[in-house]
Design a protein around this motif. Structure first.
Motif, PDB file in Angstrom:
ATOM      1  N   ARG A  99       0.827  -1.198   0.000  1.00  0.00           N
ATOM      2  CA  ARG A  99       0.000   0.000   0.000  1.00  0.00           C
ATOM      3  C   ARG A  99       0.869   1.258   0.000  1.00  0.00           C
ATOM      4  O   ARG A  99       0.568   2.220  -0.689  1.00  0.00           O
ATOM      5  N   SER A 100       1.961   1.236   0.744  1.00  0.00           N
ATOM      6  CA  SER A 100       2.815   2.426   0.790  1.00  0.00           C
ATOM      7  C   SER A 100       3.543   2.652  -0.536  1.00  0.00           C
ATOM      8  O   SER A 100       3.912   3.783  -0.852  1.00  0.00           O
ATOM      9  N   ASP A 101       3.736   1.592  -1.338  1.00  0.00           N
ATOM     10  CA  ASP A 101       4.332   1.762  -2.664  1.00  0.00           C
ATOM     11  C   ASP A 101       3.400   2.553  -3.584  1.00  0.00           C
ATOM     12  O   ASP A 101       3.844   3.227  -4.497  1.00  0.00           O
ATOM     13  N   VAL A 102       2.097   2.420  -3.344  1.00  0.00           N
ATOM     14  CA  VAL A 102       1.094   3.113  -4.142  1.00  0.00           C
ATOM     15  C   VAL A 102       0.615   4.316  -3.314  1.00  0.00           C
ATOM     16  O   VAL A 102      -0.554   4.509  -3.090  1.00  0.00           O
ATOM     17  N   SER A 103       1.538   5.099  -2.846  1.00  0.00           N
ATOM     18  CA  SER A 103       1.249   6.224  -1.959  1.00  0.00           C
ATOM     19  C   SER A 103       0.869   7.469  -2.743  1.00  0.00           C
ATOM     20  O   SER A 103       0.962   7.517  -3.969  1.00  0.00           O
ATOM     21  N   ALA A 104       0.481   8.494  -2.014  1.00  0.00           N
ATOM     22  CA  ALA A 104       0.141   9.769  -2.645  1.00  0.00           C
ATOM     23  C   ALA A 104       1.337  10.327  -3.408  1.00  0.00           C
ATOM     24  O   ALA A 104       1.194  10.906  -4.483  1.00  0.00           O
ATOM     25  N   ARG A 105       2.546  10.135  -2.873  1.00  0.00           N
ATOM     26  CA  ARG A 105       3.742  10.642  -3.544  1.00  0.00           C
ATOM     27  C   ARG A 105       3.957   9.937  -4.882  1.00  0.00           C
ATOM     28  O   ARG A 105       4.254  10.559  -5.901  1.00  0.00           O
TER      29      ARG A 105
END
Length: 170
Positions: A99-105
């Protein structure tokens, strides 16, 4: 054979920043994913191999899937990670996406790249790709982000797969 579960290995997992670990057999075939919580459960003490701790088939996407497809799959399945596999060999692990790989950034970087591509194309065909005022683009982005938040909240509150209609009326 699957990797043996040892006390040192479990101690290493307890301090790791990751929360899910793909499990493969000796031939490199994907067996599933084991979470840190599963590895640290008291029942894991009796397991002789990590394979024994795999509880369900892996939630997977293909290496040519879009990030949107991967994010949607995570939301629909209620998981924080998907394994990435080859389309031609679905048991061949290529990586893991969290999930963090597909983050807002990351999403912002993709949008910026897309906007550059649109701008380049527009200059090649001699058109103004951004003819609408910035405030309208920002309003549209705010609407999309608001909708995304509602869909994610729905998925977290209601386990299992859902149709688009159920999500829209939920």
């Amino acid at each position: 054979t699957a990797v043996a579960v040892g006390r040192r290995g479990l101690d290493d997992v307890a301090g790791a920043p990751h929360t899910g670990f793909p499990v493969v057999d000796a031939a490199g075939e994907l067996l599933g994913v084991v979470t840190r919580a599963e590895l640290l459960e008291p029942s894991a003490e009796g397991a002789s191999t990590v394979r024994d701790l795999v509880r369900r088939p892996p939630i997977a996407v293909f290496e040519d899937s879009s990030l949107r497809e991967a994010a949607d799959r995570m939301v629909l399945e209620g998981v924080g990670r998907v394994v990435v596999v080859e389309r031609a060999h679905p048991s061949r692990l290529r990586g893991i996406l969290t999930r963090s790989d597909v983050s807002a950034r990351t999403l912002g970087a993709l949008i910026a790249l897309f906007e550059r591509a649109v701008g380049l194309y527009a200059s090649l065909v001699n058109i103004n790709a951004y003819h609408q005022p910035a405030s309208k683009r920002e309003e549209g982005a705010a609407d999309v982000l608001s909708l995304q938040a509602k869909v994610v909240a729905f998925a977290r509150a209601h386990a299992g797969p859902h149709t688009a209609s159920a999500i829209a009326t939920g």
